[in-house]
Design a protein around this motif. Structure first.
Motif, short mmCIF file in Angstrom:
data_model
loop_
_atom_site.label_atom_id
_atom_site.label_comp_id
_atom_site.label_asym_id
_atom_site.label_seq_id
_atom_site.Cartn_x
_atom_site.Cartn_y
_atom_site.Cartn_z
N ASP A 35 0.74 -1.24 0.14
CA ASP A 35 0.02 -0.05 -0.19
C ASP A 35 1.04 1.37 0.08
O ASP A 35 0.32 2.46 0.36
CB ASP A 35 -0.73 -0.20 1.21
N ILE A 36 1.94 1.07 -0.12
CA ILE A 36 2.97 2.14 -0.40
C ILE A 36 3.12 2.83 -1.80
O ILE A 36 3.58 1.88 -2.89
CB ILE A 36 4.38 2.11 -0.02
N PRO A 37 2.74 3.89 -1.95
CA PRO A 37 2.86 4.48 -3.55
C PRO A 37 4.36 4.44 -3.78
O PRO A 37 5.10 4.86 -3.18
CB PRO A 37 2.20 5.88 -3.13
N GLY A 38 4.48 4.06 -5.07
CA GLY A 38 5.92 3.89 -5.66
C GLY A 38 6.38 2.47 -5.60
O GLY A 38 7.74 2.58 -5.61
N THR A 39 5.78 1.59 -5.28
CA THR A 39 6.10 0.39 -4.99
C THR A 39 6.84 -0.44 -6.14
O THR A 39 8.09 -0.71 -6.15
CB THR A 39 5.22 -0.67 -4.57
N THR A 40 6.35 -0.21 -7.26
CA THR A 40 6.87 -0.83 -8.62
C THR A 40 7.79 0.41 -9.17
O THR A 40 7.37 1.43 -9.34
CB THR A 40 5.80 -1.03 -9.59
N ARG A 41 9.10 -0.18 -9.22
CA ARG A 41 10.02 0.75 -9.97
C ARG A 41 10.71 0.59 -11.26
O ARG A 41 11.01 1.46 -11.94
CB ARG A 41 11.21 0.61 -9.03
N ASP A 42 10.47 -0.66 -11.90
CA ASP A 42 10.83 -1.04 -12.98
C ASP A 42 9.46 -1.69 -13.91
O ASP A 42 8.54 -2.04 -12.92
CB ASP A 42 11.92 -1.89 -12.98
N THR A 43 9.47 -1.78 -14.98
CA THR A 43 8.50 -2.42 -15.92
C THR A 43 8.59 -3.87 -15.54
O THR A 43 9.70 -4.39 -15.20
CB THR A 43 8.58 -2.26 -17.25
#
Ligand SMILES: Nc1nc2c(ncn2[C@@H]2O[C@H](COP(=O)(O)OP(=O)(O)OP(=O)(O)O)[C@@H](O)[C@H]2O)c(=O)[nH]1
Ligand SMILES: [Mg+2]
Length: 325
Positions: A117-125
Motif C-alpha cells: 500500500d506504499i505508493p511507488g512500489t513498482t520501480r521498473d516495468t
C-alpha cells in the motif's frame, strides 16, 4: 532460439522470420505427402484401367496418422507460445497505488509483481506473456506515474511513459475511492488519442469518479469498473478487449502475429480433416471420401504456404502416373 531472449528489435524480427520460414517449410513437406496420397487415390478412381500403384487402406491409415502426429507437433510448438509470444502489447498505466501490479498478478494468477500500500512500489516495468481471451498478449506493469524527487523512481516513471508510447493498447487505471487528481488528469490527457481502456479500480470501497468527466477522454464503452481485490469486472475488460481486437481496432505493429494465429487455426483445421479421413478409413468408406478429407487438409495447409489446390492435384496425377500421355 527463444523470442523472449531476443534483446533487440532486429534479432527479434529475425527470430520471427526464421520461425515463419521453418514452419512454412515443414508445412510444405506435409502438403507434398498429402498430394502424393490424393493423386494416388484420384488416379485409382479416375483411371481404373491403368495400372496405378494401389494404396492399401492400412498403408494410408499409417501415413495419415503420421501426418496428424506431425501437425500436432507443430501445434504444440504454437501452444508453448513461441509463435505467439510477441502478441499485442498491453501496458497498464496509472498514478501510484491504484492497483496496477495487483491487476497484473490477478491476470497472471500468480504473485508476479510486488504489491504494497506504499505508493511507488513498482520501480521498473514487469513484463509477462499471457493468453487473454484467446489473444496472445504481452502485458506490462509499469511504475506509477508521478512527479518525484527520487532518482530511481524517476527513471522508472520515464520508462513507464516510453512503454506507453509503444503500446498497442493502454489499460489506464484510476482509483475509484478517490476523486480524480491532477496526476490522473495528466495521464488521461496523455492517453486521449491512443487506443486505451480506462479501468476504474477499487469499486469495492467507493466510487468517487465523475463518469461524464471520463467520457471526455474516451468512448464510454472503454470505461470499465472493476475491483481487483474482489475480482469483479475483469470479464468485462476481457470482453471489451476482444471486441477491440477482433474488430481490428487494436493495431499490432506485428502483422506476423495475426498470420501466426491464422496459421494455428489452419493447422487445427487440417488435423481435423485428417482425423475425419481416419474415421473414413476405419469405416471402410469409398476411396473418394478419403480423398475429399485429404483435399480439405491440403487446402487448409495451402493457406499457410500460399498454394492453392485445384491444378496441383491434376499436375501431380500426371507427373506421378504419366496418365493420358
Ligand atoms: N480495496 C481495494 N484495494 C486494492 C484493489 N486493488 C489493489 N488494491 C490495493 O491497493 C494497494 C496498491 O496496489 P498495487 O497493485 O501495489 O498498486 P500499483 O498501482 O501497482 O502501485 P505502484 O506500484 O506504487 O504504482 C495495495 O494495498 C493493494 O492491495 C481493489 O480492487 N480494492
Ligand atoms: Mg505496482
Amino acid at each position: 532460439m527463444d523470442l523472449i531472449e531476443s534483446k533487440t528489435e532486429l534479432s527479434r524480427q529475425t527470430a520471427i522470420n526464421q520461425l515463419e520460414g521453418s514452419i512454412k517449410e515443414k508445412v510444405h513437406f506435409l502438403r507434398d505427402e498429402l498430394l502424393d496420397m490424393i493423386a494416388a487415390i484420384e488416379a485409382a478412381i479416375d483411371y481404373p484401367e491403368h495400372d496405378v500403384e494401389e494404396e492399401t487402406y492400412s498403408e494410408m491409415y499409417k501415413r495419415i496418422k503420421s501426418l496428424i502426429e506431425r501437425i500436432n507437433k507443430l501445434l504444440e510448438f504454437a501452444d508453448t507460445g513461441k509463435i505467439i509470444r510477441e502478441g499485442v502489447q498491453a501496458v497498464i498505466l496509472g498514478k501510484p497505488n491504484v492497483g496496477k501490479s495487483s491487476l497484473l498478478n490477478l491476470m497472471l494468477m500468480e504473485e508476479r509483481a510486488i504489491v504494497t500500500d506504499i505508493p511507488g512500489t513498482t520501480r521498473d516495468t514487469v513484463e509477462e506473456y499471457m493468453n487473454f481471451g484467446g489473444i496472445p498478449v504481452k502485458i506490462i506493469d509499469t511504475a506509477g506515474i508521478r512527479d518525484t524527487g527520487d532518482a530511481v523512481e524517476k527513471i522508472g516513471v520515464e520508462k513507464s511513459r516510453k512503454c506507453a508510447e509503444n503500446a498497442d493498447i493502454i489499460f489506464m487505471m484510476i482509483d475509484a475511492s478517490l476523486p480524480l487528481s491532477s496526476e490522473d488528469i495528466e495521464i488521461l490527457e496523455f492517453i486521449k488519442n491512443k487506443k486505451s481502456i480506462i479501468l476504474v479500480n477499487k469499486t469495492d470501497i467507493d466510487n468517487k469518479i465523475d463518469f461524464d468527466k471520463l467520457c471526455m477522454y474516451t468512448d464510454e464503452k472503454n470505461i470499465i469498473y472493476i475491483s481487483v481485490k474482489e475480482d469483479t469486472g475483469i470479464d468485462k475488460l476481457t470482453e471489451r478487449f476482444m471486441e477491440l481486437f477482433f474488430g481490428g481496432e487494436i493495431q499490432t505493429k506485428d502483422s506476423v502475429i495475426i498470420s501466426n494465429v491464422r496459421h494455428k487455426n489452419m493447422l487445427c483445421k487440417a488435423a481435423e480433416a485428417l482425423e475425419r479421413a481416419i474415421v473414413t478409413i476405419e469405416t471402410r468408406m469409398p476411396e473418394d471420401f478419403i480423398s475429399m478429407d485429404l483435399q480439405e487438409a491440403l487446402s487448409a495447409l495451402g493457406e499457410i504456404t500460399g498454394d492453392s489446390v485445384d491444378d496441383e492435384i491434376i499436375d501431380r496425377i500426371f507427373t506421378r502416373f504419366c496418365l493420358g500421355k
